[in-house]
Design a protein around this motif. Structure first.
Motif, short mmCIF file in Angstrom:
data_model
loop_
_atom_site.label_atom_id
_atom_site.label_comp_id
_atom_site.label_asym_id
_atom_site.label_seq_id
_atom_site.Cartn_x
_atom_site.Cartn_y
_atom_site.Cartn_z
N VAL A 277 1.25 -0.97 -0.30
CA VAL A 277 -0.14 0.21 -0.19
C VAL A 277 1.02 1.56 -0.20
O VAL A 277 0.64 1.98 -0.59
CB VAL A 277 -0.30 0.19 1.01
CG1 VAL A 277 -1.38 1.81 1.06
CG2 VAL A 277 -2.12 -0.87 1.31
N THR A 278 1.89 1.95 0.94
CA THR A 278 2.92 2.36 1.16
C THR A 278 3.79 2.83 -0.03
O THR A 278 4.16 3.78 -0.33
CB THR A 278 3.30 2.48 2.32
OG1 THR A 278 4.17 1.57 2.73
CG2 THR A 278 2.36 3.37 3.27
N GLY A 279 3.86 1.13 -0.68
CA GLY A 279 4.65 1.84 -1.81
C GLY A 279 4.51 2.21 -2.62
O GLY A 279 4.74 2.61 -3.82
N TYR A 280 3.06 1.77 -3.42
CA TYR A 280 2.47 2.15 -4.28
C TYR A 280 1.85 3.63 -4.37
O TYR A 280 2.10 4.22 -5.18
CB TYR A 280 0.19 1.59 -4.38
CG TYR A 280 0.43 2.02 -5.70
CD1 TYR A 280 -0.05 2.29 -6.60
CD2 TYR A 280 -0.76 3.22 -5.16
CE1 TYR A 280 -0.80 2.78 -8.47
CE2 TYR A 280 -2.27 3.63 -6.60
CZ TYR A 280 -1.69 3.88 -7.62
OH TYR A 280 -2.29 3.75 -8.58
N GLY A 292 2.37 -2.41 -9.97
CA GLY A 292 3.17 -4.09 -9.24
C GLY A 292 2.61 -4.43 -7.99
O GLY A 292 2.55 -5.06 -7.81
N HIS A 293 3.16 -3.46 -7.29
CA HIS A 293 2.19 -3.28 -5.86
C HIS A 293 0.64 -3.82 -5.63
O HIS A 293 0.13 -4.21 -5.07
CB HIS A 293 2.22 -1.64 -5.07
CG HIS A 293 4.21 -1.57 -4.48
ND1 HIS A 293 4.76 -2.14 -4.04
CD2 HIS A 293 4.63 -0.99 -5.85
CE1 HIS A 293 6.02 -2.24 -3.76
NE2 HIS A 293 6.43 -0.66 -4.57
N VAL A 294 0.48 -3.16 -6.44
CA VAL A 294 -1.30 -3.11 -6.73
C VAL A 294 -1.61 -4.76 -7.21
O VAL A 294 -2.49 -5.74 -6.58
CB VAL A 294 -1.99 -2.28 -7.93
CG1 VAL A 294 -3.55 -2.87 -8.07
CG2 VAL A 294 -1.81 -0.70 -7.57
N THR A 295 -0.81 -5.68 -8.31
CA THR A 295 -1.18 -6.57 -8.69
C THR A 295 -0.49 -7.53 -7.91
O THR A 295 -1.51 -8.37 -7.32
CB THR A 295 -0.35 -7.15 -9.27
OG1 THR A 295 1.06 -6.44 -9.82
CG2 THR A 295 -0.31 -6.22 -10.68
N LYS A 296 0.38 -7.22 -6.51
CA LYS A 296 0.79 -7.43 -5.31
C LYS A 296 -0.46 -8.06 -4.44
O LYS A 296 -0.87 -9.37 -3.52
CB LYS A 296 2.29 -7.38 -5.36
CG LYS A 296 3.26 -7.92 -5.35
CD LYS A 296 3.70 -9.21 -4.86
CE LYS A 296 5.14 -9.46 -5.31
NZ LYS A 296 5.87 -10.53 -5.20
N ILE A 297 -0.67 -6.89 -3.77
CA ILE A 297 -2.08 -7.20 -3.22
C ILE A 297 -3.59 -7.72 -3.77
O ILE A 297 -3.13 -8.49 -2.74
CB ILE A 297 -2.10 -5.08 -2.92
CG1 ILE A 297 -1.64 -4.63 -2.11
CG2 ILE A 297 -3.79 -5.15 -2.32
CD1 ILE A 297 -1.80 -3.09 -2.58
#
Length: 724
Positions: A277-280, A292-297
């Protein structure tokens, strides 16, 4: 970060300039580019408005308005009008190939890989154009040499149409309309252009903000939810309590335990979710691309327990609350919208989350209220729909970031198509109604959206199936198949086809509906789906010629439209008019058939297009088999002495049992004979007869659900709705 902030936090600081009609010109300060917005429809675009350009040009189309593009799915070239946004397979009269002088320098292009599909595309650093087609003269360069400047990255790969299509994309995402532009409420679809004039909620599936807020009370506050459900004992070795205000506010460092009271295994996953979340949002440094952070979540939460999904909603609320960075805050709201497209909050969090969003409707940042309103109206919607099955495609994620729609290609049986805008929450039934409205069809009931593969396998979409979830599934299959077969291998592709599913009678005044019925009937006749005599085929071919070309040129004048081969397909033109079984690959025989058709055609002079269609439909409706949907099945009643395998042919007249070898009708049941019916996952059962005697017939089939649905629709049309 600013360059990737699609909504542009500061673009409204420049004063909009009126340029004609309802249009204003503004500058997107994130990129420095001009964009154009309609203050009435709220349509926005990087391109100068076509209607204004047409007026300035006196309505004349310029030769350089048409450009040639390559459809990556089929490998065929198509033509795109940069002013009107029209696309066509046929070369326009005004088209002139681009000269070498007008072409961008080959050195301005760079090759990139679309992470979603794995395909290579090309991006021009100067013009910002992106294309699937390799630019002329392009030579691959190695990046990263000493002293070489870093290449500018495009925001996203060019968006392929979800189905094989020439499309107006690839193109930049439209800039948002200025704050002054208010959407004009409308339940109708703009039938001109690419759907930019569609209302926000054409199906009326979204509640108003006022109605949603009316359900809230003091018991539904997010603060009270946090007080009851958050881990407040989290400070120091003695676990001293933190305040609700602090735990629900932005934090510039990682959390050390989950916000909610979760089991240990889920609590550890919650920490990783917070990192993404904070990475995005940009609250911490990361080498990963934002999406990439979104798809990880999403990868970790699509099948996760409900508590972990609630945790991410709470984390987002925390990070957008009292956040000092406007860019980070907007990104957090983008993440909220993406989550609301994928899975619902739990019943206990639904209203507190709504209350949290409602408090942001008066936020000082002019963009936050827009995101908050968008989110509020989607909370009940996603709660009704439930979680989706697939992670959204990159194209869909980019649209969600802007609270925008995705353009989807819808094909027809005659190879024509339209582009229709839809969103992440649209079901097949809603999309079907939208297409019907766009076409001007009065009653959408007889028609449906079908999924059709490149192997010609098809299925009708379930009414509650989410359209873009299916597109995501197609893309996942493509990626997996390409990995297994290799990048250049041919893979299975899918497309949406809009056609007739139920052959109800359509009012003559419903011209668009009659056209769809005619298109279906003529396609089925030519494809030999119905047994017909040679004379039937010739008569229908003549009506088809009249419908397409109008009146015969007259005695002694040549008519050559049925001769030779089609330029696009290479097929003999006659094959598009005559039932397949009567077409013979021999010139003398073909000429004989053409002359017979032309004699009948000459007698139809004076028939309008509509009259030709209606006459064609009247002709085929007299056939017992007309409008049949065919299903292979195995009868389970030995006493009826049917073959071990039969074909169920179901149409508006009733149920036919057909011998697949002899094509003989073994039994016929009108819907007045049908007492009841039902299905399971591997069977269909129908009870026929009257008060005194009834017969129950079982069929083994894996298409029981679709058979049941079609029988139900026809029975209710003929007999009225079935009573319990």
């Amino acid at each position: 970060l600013v360059g990737e902030l699609a909504v542009g936090l500061h673009q409204a600081m420049s004063e909009p300039v009126k340029i004609g009609g309802d249009w204003v010109e503004n500058v997107d300060e994130a990129t420095g580019r001009k964009y154009y917005a309609n203050t009435v429809t709220q349509e926005s675009s990087w391109e100068y408005p076509a209607e204004l350009k047409a007026k300035e040009n006196g309505g004349e189309q310029k030769e350089d308005e048409w450009v040639e593009k390559l459809d990556p799915s089929s490998g065929n070239h198509y033509y795109y009008n940069r002013t009107t946004k029209e696309t066509t397979w046929d070369k326009p009269e005004k088209f002139k190939p681009a000269t070498a002088k007008a072409a961008p320098s080959a050195g301005d292009w760079a090759s990139k890989t679309d992470p979603t599909s794995g395909q290579t595309y090309y991006y021009n650093k100067v013009t910002k154009e992106s294309s699937w087609e390799k630019p002329e003269g392009f030579v691959e360069k190695k990046e990263g040499g000493e002293g070489e400047p870093k290449k500018e990255e495009p925001k996203a790969a060019p968006a392929p149409a979800p189905a094989p299509a020439p499309a107006s994309a690839p193109s930049p995402a439209p800039a948002p309309a200025p704050a002054a532009a208010k959407p004009k409420p409308s339940a109708k679809v703009d039938k001109e252009g690419d759907g930019g004039g569609e209302s926000v909620d054409p199906e009326g599936t979204l509640k108003s903000v006022e109605d949603i807020k009316a359900e809230l009370d003091d018991e539904n506050s997010f603060e009270k939810y946090a007080l009851d459900n958050f881990k407040l004992d989290r400070k120091g070795m003695f676990n001293s309590k933190t305040s609700v205000e602090k735990i629900t506010s932005w934090k510039n460092e990682l959390i050390k335990t989950s916000l909610l009271k979760l089991p240990p295994d889920l609590a550890s996953e919650a920490l990783q979710t917070f990192r993404n979340v904070t990475g995005y949002m940009g609250d911490r440094g990361s080498s990963k691309e934002p999406l990439g952070h979104v798809t990880k979540i999403l990868s970790s939460l699509m099948l996760a327990p409900e508590q972990l999904r609630d945790e991410v909603y709470c984390q987002i609320c925390k990070q957008v609350n009292n956040n000092p960075d406007n860019i980070s805050t907007v990104r957090g709201w983008q993440l909220m919208v993406i989550m609301l497209s994928s899975f619902p909050p739990s019943n206990s969090l639904k209203l507190p989350l709504t209350e949290f969003c409602s408090k942001k409707l008066e936020d000082d940042n002019e963009y936050i209220p827009k995101y908050a309103e968008f989110a509020i109206r989607r909370i009940p919607r996603i709660y009704e729909l439930g979680p989706r099955r697939e992670i959204p495609t990159q194209v869909e994620l980019e649209a969600l970031k802007r609270c925008a729609k995705v353009t989807v290609r819808v094909n027809f049986l005659d190879k024509k198509y339209i582009m229709v805008q839809t969103d992440s929450w649209a079901t097949a039934k809603e999309f079907n109604n939208l297409v019907a409205s766009k076409l001007g069809i009065d009653d959408p009931t007889p028609y449906a959206i079908f999924e059709v593969s490149s192997d010609d396998e098809e299925r009708v979409l379930d009414p509650e199936e989410r359209l873009l979830d299916l597109v995501s599934y197609w893309q996942r299959l493509a990626v997996e198949e390409r990995k297994g077969k290799g990048k250049g291998a041919k893979i299975q592709e899918f497309q949406f086809v809009y056609k007739v599913r139920l052959f109800f009678d359509v009012q003559d005044t419903d011209h668009a509906g009659i056209e769809m019925m005619y298109l279906q009937a003529s396609t089925d006749v030519v494809d030999a789906r119905y047994p017909c005599t040679e004379q039937d085929s010739l008569t229908l071919a003549a009506l088809q010629v009249q419908e397409k070309y109008g009146d015969h040129p007259g005695p002694g004048k040549e008519f050559t439209e049925l001769e030779g081969n089609d330029e696009k397909t290479g097929r003999p033109k006659l094959q598009d008019f005559l039932a397949q079984k009567y077409f013979v690959d021999g010139e003398d025989r073909n000429q004989e058939l053409i002359q017979q058709i032309l004699k009948l055609y000459a007698k139809l002079t004076g028939y309008s297009t509509q009259e030709a269609r209606l006459s064609y439909l009247d002709y085929v409706k007299s056939w017992k088999i007309y409008g049949s949907a065919y299903f292979f099945a195995e009868p389970q009643n030995s006493s009826l002495r049917f073959p071990s395998a039969i074909v169920l042919a179901i149409n508006s007249k009733g149920i036919l049992i057909v011998d697949p070898d002899s094509k003989e009708f073994l039994a016929e049941y009108t819907f007045k004979d049908v007492v009841t019916w039902g299905h399971s996952s591997n069977s269909f059962v129908v009870v026929t007869g009257g008060m005194m005697r009834q017969t129950k017939i079982y069929f083994k089939t894996d298409q029981g659900k679709e058979i049941n649905s079609i029988v139900k629709a026809y029975v209710e049309r003929v007999m009225g709705p079935k009573t319990e």
